[in-house]
Write a protein that holds these residues in place. Structure first.
Motif, PDB file in Angstrom:
ATOM      1  N   ILE A  74       0.911  -1.239   0.030  1.00  0.00           N
ATOM      2  CA  ILE A  74      -0.224  -0.384   0.313  1.00  0.00           C
ATOM      3  C   ILE A  74       0.497   1.218  -0.081  1.00  0.00           C
ATOM      4  O   ILE A  74       0.622   2.403   0.026  1.00  0.00           O
ATOM      5  CB  ILE A  74      -1.313   0.250   1.108  1.00  0.00           C
ATOM      6  CG1 ILE A  74      -0.890   0.136   2.662  1.00  0.00           C
ATOM      7  CG2 ILE A  74      -2.455  -0.952   1.091  1.00  0.00           C
ATOM      8  CD1 ILE A  74      -1.604  -0.193   3.940  1.00  0.00           C
ATOM      9  N   GLY A  75       2.159   1.454   0.090  1.00  0.00           N
ATOM     10  CA  GLY A  75       3.013   2.080  -0.650  1.00  0.00           C
ATOM     11  C   GLY A  75       2.659   3.778   0.359  1.00  0.00           C
ATOM     12  O   GLY A  75       3.595   3.205   2.000  1.00  0.00           O
ATOM     13  N   MET A 239      11.399  -2.648  -0.445  1.00  0.00           N
ATOM     14  CA  MET A 239      11.705  -1.790   0.545  1.00  0.00           C
ATOM     15  C   MET A 239      12.675  -2.269   1.662  1.00  0.00           C
ATOM     16  O   MET A 239      12.155  -3.342   1.919  1.00  0.00           O
ATOM     17  CB  MET A 239      10.025  -1.682   1.186  1.00  0.00           C
ATOM     18  CG  MET A 239       9.698  -0.613   1.737  1.00  0.00           C
ATOM     19  SD  MET A 239       9.997   1.207   0.948  1.00  0.00           S
ATOM     20  CE  MET A 239       8.590   0.653   0.017  1.00  0.00           C
ATOM     21  N   PRO A 240      13.712  -1.785   1.532  1.00  0.00           N
ATOM     22  CA  PRO A 240      14.225  -1.815   2.259  1.00  0.00           C
ATOM     23  C   PRO A 240      13.946  -2.083   4.004  1.00  0.00           C
ATOM     24  O   PRO A 240      13.007  -1.253   4.277  1.00  0.00           O
ATOM     25  CB  PRO A 240      16.356  -0.907   2.764  1.00  0.00           C
ATOM     26  CG  PRO A 240      15.500  -0.353   1.746  1.00  0.00           C
ATOM     27  CD  PRO A 240      14.103  -0.406   0.697  1.00  0.00           C
ATOM     28  N   PHE A 249       4.133  -1.371   4.713  1.00  0.00           N
ATOM     29  CA  PHE A 249       2.889  -2.162   4.933  1.00  0.00           C
ATOM     30  C   PHE A 249       1.923  -2.762   3.950  1.00  0.00           C
ATOM     31  O   PHE A 249       2.867  -2.500   2.443  1.00  0.00           O
ATOM     32  CB  PHE A 249       1.816  -1.461   5.987  1.00  0.00           C
ATOM     33  CG  PHE A 249       0.797  -2.077   6.388  1.00  0.00           C
ATOM     34  CD1 PHE A 249       1.406  -2.628   7.684  1.00  0.00           C
ATOM     35  CD2 PHE A 249      -0.272  -2.063   6.451  1.00  0.00           C
ATOM     36  CE1 PHE A 249       0.398  -2.872   8.094  1.00  0.00           C
ATOM     37  CE2 PHE A 249      -1.459  -2.240   6.945  1.00  0.00           C
ATOM     38  CZ  PHE A 249      -0.250  -3.745   7.944  1.00  0.00           C
ATOM     39  N   TYR A 250       1.558  -4.256   4.143  1.00  0.00           N
ATOM     40  CA  TYR A 250       0.839  -5.191   3.155  1.00  0.00           C
ATOM     41  C   TYR A 250      -0.306  -5.233   3.898  1.00  0.00           C
ATOM     42  O   TYR A 250      -0.561  -5.594   5.072  1.00  0.00           O
ATOM     43  CB  TYR A 250       1.485  -5.959   2.273  1.00  0.00           C
ATOM     44  CG  TYR A 250       1.673  -6.999   3.324  1.00  0.00           C
ATOM     45  CD1 TYR A 250       0.667  -8.385   3.450  1.00  0.00           C
ATOM     46  CD2 TYR A 250       3.035  -6.839   4.088  1.00  0.00           C
ATOM     47  CE1 TYR A 250       0.734  -9.294   4.341  1.00  0.00           C
ATOM     48  CE2 TYR A 250       2.858  -8.708   5.279  1.00  0.00           C
ATOM     49  CZ  TYR A 250       1.800  -9.613   5.132  1.00  0.00           C
ATOM     50  OH  TYR A 250       2.365 -10.688   6.011  1.00  0.00           O
ATOM     51  N   THR A 251      -1.436  -5.274   2.589  1.00  0.00           N
ATOM     52  CA  THR A 251      -2.861  -5.991   3.357  1.00  0.00           C
ATOM     53  C   THR A 251      -4.118  -6.422   2.345  1.00  0.00           C
ATOM     54  O   THR A 251      -3.387  -6.074   1.628  1.00  0.00           O
ATOM     55  CB  THR A 251      -3.484  -4.367   4.203  1.00  0.00           C
ATOM     56  OG1 THR A 251      -4.007  -5.068   4.676  1.00  0.00           O
ATOM     57  CG2 THR A 251      -3.689  -3.558   3.374  1.00  0.00           C
ATOM     58  N   TRP A 307      -8.545  10.834   3.503  1.00  0.00           N
ATOM     59  CA  TRP A 307      -8.305  10.545   1.863  1.00  0.00           C
ATOM     60  C   TRP A 307      -6.958   9.721   2.036  1.00  0.00           C
ATOM     61  O   TRP A 307      -5.944  10.803   2.151  1.00  0.00           O
ATOM     62  CB  TRP A 307      -8.027  12.339   1.377  1.00  0.00           C
ATOM     63  CG  TRP A 307      -8.024  11.862   0.487  1.00  0.00           C
ATOM     64  CD1 TRP A 307      -6.936  12.226  -1.131  1.00  0.00           C
ATOM     65  CD2 TRP A 307      -8.853  12.423  -0.943  1.00  0.00           C
ATOM     66  NE1 TRP A 307      -7.307  12.688  -2.030  1.00  0.00           N
ATOM     67  CE2 TRP A 307      -8.711  12.541  -1.763  1.00  0.00           C
ATOM     68  CE3 TRP A 307     -10.478  12.529  -0.507  1.00  0.00           C
ATOM     69  CZ2 TRP A 307      -9.499  12.961  -3.451  1.00  0.00           C
ATOM     70  CZ3 TRP A 307     -11.653  12.837  -1.338  1.00  0.00           C
ATOM     71  CH2 TRP A 307     -11.302  12.746  -2.417  1.00  0.00           C
ATOM     72  N   GLU A 308      -6.580   9.117   1.354  1.00  0.00           N
ATOM     73  CA  GLU A 308      -4.841   7.614   1.791  1.00  0.00           C
ATOM     74  C   GLU A 308      -5.191   7.480  -0.016  1.00  0.00           C
ATOM     75  O   GLU A 308      -5.461   6.849  -0.768  1.00  0.00           O
ATOM     76  CB  GLU A 308      -5.773   6.959   2.735  1.00  0.00           C
ATOM     77  CG  GLU A 308      -5.943   6.832   4.044  1.00  0.00           C
ATOM     78  CD  GLU A 308      -4.772   8.146   4.903  1.00  0.00           C
ATOM     79  OE1 GLU A 308      -3.172   8.002   3.805  1.00  0.00           O
ATOM     80  OE2 GLU A 308      -5.789   8.357   5.645  1.00  0.00           O
ATOM     81  N   ASP A 309      -3.983   8.101  -0.344  1.00  0.00           N
ATOM     82  CA  ASP A 309      -3.271   7.189  -1.109  1.00  0.00           C
ATOM     83  C   ASP A 309      -1.890   6.689  -0.798  1.00  0.00           C
ATOM     84  O   ASP A 309      -0.736   6.905  -0.756  1.00  0.00           O
ATOM     85  CB  ASP A 309      -2.745   8.182  -2.559  1.00  0.00           C
ATOM     86  CG  ASP A 309      -4.202   9.491  -2.645  1.00  0.00           C
ATOM     87  OD1 ASP A 309      -5.233   9.029  -3.734  1.00  0.00           O
ATOM     88  OD2 ASP A 309      -5.085   9.935  -1.690  1.00  0.00           O
ATOM     89  N   GLY A 310      -1.273   5.539  -2.222  1.00  0.00           N
ATOM     90  CA  GLY A 310      -0.620   5.201  -1.852  1.00  0.00           C
ATOM     91  C   GLY A 310       0.154   4.690  -3.261  1.00  0.00           C
ATOM     92  O   GLY A 310      -0.707   4.208  -4.242  1.00  0.00           O
ATOM     93  N   ARG A 311       1.396   4.174  -3.558  1.00  0.00           N
ATOM     94  CA  ARG A 311       2.397   3.777  -4.476  1.00  0.00           C
ATOM     95  C   ARG A 311       3.346   2.907  -4.019  1.00  0.00           C
ATOM     96  O   ARG A 311       4.281   3.550  -3.430  1.00  0.00           O
ATOM     97  CB  ARG A 311       2.230   4.732  -5.620  1.00  0.00           C
ATOM     98  CG  ARG A 311       2.867   5.865  -5.816  1.00  0.00           C
ATOM     99  CD  ARG A 311       3.174   7.132  -6.538  1.00  0.00           C
ATOM    100  NE  ARG A 311       3.235   6.167  -7.721  1.00  0.00           N
ATOM    101  CZ  ARG A 311       2.971   6.647  -8.925  1.00  0.00           C
ATOM    102  NH1 ARG A 311       2.430   8.507  -9.213  1.00  0.00           N
ATOM    103  NH2 ARG A 311       3.296   6.705 -10.296  1.00  0.00           N
ATOM    104  N   ASN A 312       3.845   2.296  -4.671  1.00  0.00           N
ATOM    105  CA  ASN A 312       5.297   1.696  -4.675  1.00  0.00           C
ATOM    106  C   ASN A 312       5.623   0.618  -5.908  1.00  0.00           C
ATOM    107  O   ASN A 312       4.436  -0.197  -5.883  1.00  0.00           O
ATOM    108  CB  ASN A 312       5.840   0.540  -4.002  1.00  0.00           C
ATOM    109  CG  ASN A 312       7.010   0.306  -3.829  1.00  0.00           C
ATOM    110  OD1 ASN A 312       8.137   1.662  -3.794  1.00  0.00           O
ATOM    111  ND2 ASN A 312       7.709  -0.811  -2.818  1.00  0.00           N
ATOM    112  N   GLY A 313       6.128   0.420  -6.906  1.00  0.00           N
ATOM    113  CA  GLY A 313       7.028   0.033  -7.956  1.00  0.00           C
ATOM    114  C   GLY A 313       5.786  -0.472  -8.758  1.00  0.00           C
ATOM    115  O   GLY A 313       5.438   0.598  -9.305  1.00  0.00           O
ATOM    116  N   GLY A 314       3.974  -1.644  -8.890  1.00  0.00           N
ATOM    117  CA  GLY A 314       3.510  -1.310  -9.846  1.00  0.00           C
ATOM    118  C   GLY A 314       2.261  -1.365  -9.243  1.00  0.00           C
ATOM    119  O   GLY A 314       1.291  -1.554  -9.730  1.00  0.00           O
ATOM    120  N   PHE A 315       2.608  -0.759  -7.767  1.00  0.00           N
ATOM    121  CA  PHE A 315       1.117  -1.045  -6.676  1.00  0.00           C
ATOM    122  C   PHE A 315       0.822   0.208  -7.144  1.00  0.00           C
ATOM    123  O   PHE A 315       1.168   1.716  -6.626  1.00  0.00           O
ATOM    124  CB  PHE A 315       1.362  -1.243  -5.205  1.00  0.00           C
ATOM    125  CG  PHE A 315       1.871  -2.972  -5.323  1.00  0.00           C
ATOM    126  CD1 PHE A 315       0.955  -3.834  -5.636  1.00  0.00           C
ATOM    127  CD2 PHE A 315       2.974  -3.062  -5.304  1.00  0.00           C
ATOM    128  CE1 PHE A 315       1.318  -4.905  -5.032  1.00  0.00           C
ATOM    129  CE2 PHE A 315       3.090  -4.547  -4.538  1.00  0.00           C
ATOM    130  CZ  PHE A 315       2.634  -5.735  -5.424  1.00  0.00           C
TER     131      PHE A 315
END
Length: 359
Positions: A74-75, A239-240, A249-251, A307-315
């Protein structure tokens, strides 16, 4: 072509940012399916899931489909989770948002340690320069390099302040490297163990936690892609562990609904800490602690939302929750979906929760 991939990728679509009257969840889901949304979308209120869909592939090479319990990175929404952990420690009187951070890290540089507080770190108003981003841009090979937290602070979170704390806003990942060092020093525990103790176990979450390195080794997680056509293009972004608060964090969609409900209805945090979490410090950015609070037209009324937004790599992910009544939408994507389209999809889905004709 694998039929799952064919299902997951098609022509782009744009949903109007304005409410779409009497459009059902199924109507919106079908539009998303036809247009290439590859992910999971959920609409709920309170703790209740009203509708949920899973479209496309979690692992294109193996033909593994997404399910409603698929796990996603969830970036930057990890920063909101980290703020909840900090506030849990505030509730336990182990931390103070306004104490100089030198109180907790006496070996940190004294001049900056006297000026910075957790409130400034969590609201991106510290003035601490984003040294880690600059280093990763200059040398992408260091993205997967692990460091202990003290060394990460020394390298990436000890620069001269760019401005007087509290006077400006700058989105700096280095804030979270320093915050993680404080939290682990004060609690005497690793951050992943704290997340498990303070969030995962109390809420009985099934699909959530902290990863480090490439998330692809996490059981049940979707893989990230730059694109799925003409051939799948994996897009991992390791993500070190020292950056876990910034993006580790993942979910799943159901777990994230449970987290947002527990935090925002006051069950997980004290009333004071919940208020701290949602108090905007940088009005021009709508930024509170670890996330944003905005007012928008939803269901024919102006409403205040987390109001939540996230990104990392292709997510990519978007989550919105109306604070007054708990109406919530969560959209999770693992194929680099355009943010504007993802936000439009989230807005259209949230509208369905207020439309009697759309039930």
């Amino acid at each position: 072509m694998n039929p799952l991939i064919r299902l997951a990728v098609a022509a782009a679509f744009v949903l109007s940012a304005q409410p779409i009257a009497a459009q059902s969840f199924d109507d919106v889901a079908e539009s998303a399916k036809e247009a290439g949304f590859n992910g999971v979308a959920l609409v709920g209120h309170g703790r209740t899931i009203d509708n949920v869909m899973a479209i496309g592939v979690a692992d294109a090479a193996r033909g593994v489909p997404l399910t409603i319990r698929s796990r996603f990175e969830i970036g930057s929404v990890s920063k909101w989770i980290a703020s909840v952990v900090v506030l849990k420690l505030v509730d336990q009187r182990k931390l103070d948002l306004d104490a100089p951070i030198g109180t907790y890290l006496p070996d940190y540089r004294a001049d900056t340690g006297r000026q910075l507080t957790l409130r400034r770190l969590l609201s991106h108003s510290s003035g601490l320069p984003n040294q880690v981003l600059k280093a990763r841009q200059a040398d992408p090979s260091i993205r997967a390099v692990e460091l202990n937290q003290a060394e990460a602070v020394r390298r990436y979170a000890s620069g001269d302040l760019a401005f007087v704390p509290g006077t400006q806003w700058d989105y700096s990942h280095s804030n979270w490297i320093l915050t993680k060092a404080i939290v682990e020093r004060v609690s005497g525990k690793r951050y992943d163990a704290l997340v498990d103790q303070l969030i995962v176990r109390p809420l009985r979450l099934k699909d959530s936690g902290i990863y480090s390195g490439d998330s692809g080794g996490t059981p049940g997680i979707a893989l990230g892609y730059a694109a799925l056509l003409p051939a799948p293009q994996p897009k991992p972004n390791p993500m070190p562990g020292f950056m876990a608060m910034a993006g580790g964090f993942y979910t799943s969609a159901p777990d994230l609904l449970a987290i947002m409900d527990a935090v925002l209805d006051g069950r997980l945090l004290s009333p004071r800490s919940r208020k701290e979490l949602m108090t905007v410090h940088m009005p021009d950015q709508h930024y509170a602690l670890g996330g944003r609070v905005r007012t928008a037209m939803v269901g024919g009324q102006m409403r205040e939302l987390a109001w939540e937004d996230g990104r990392n790599g292709g997510f990519r992910m978007v989550a919105r929750r109306v604070l007054a009544d708990g109406h919530t939408v969560i959209t999770l994507n693992n194929a680099s979906y355009d943010y504007q389209k993802l936000g439009d999809l989230a807005g259209a889905l949230l509208e369905t929760s207020y439309s009697p004709e759309a039930k």
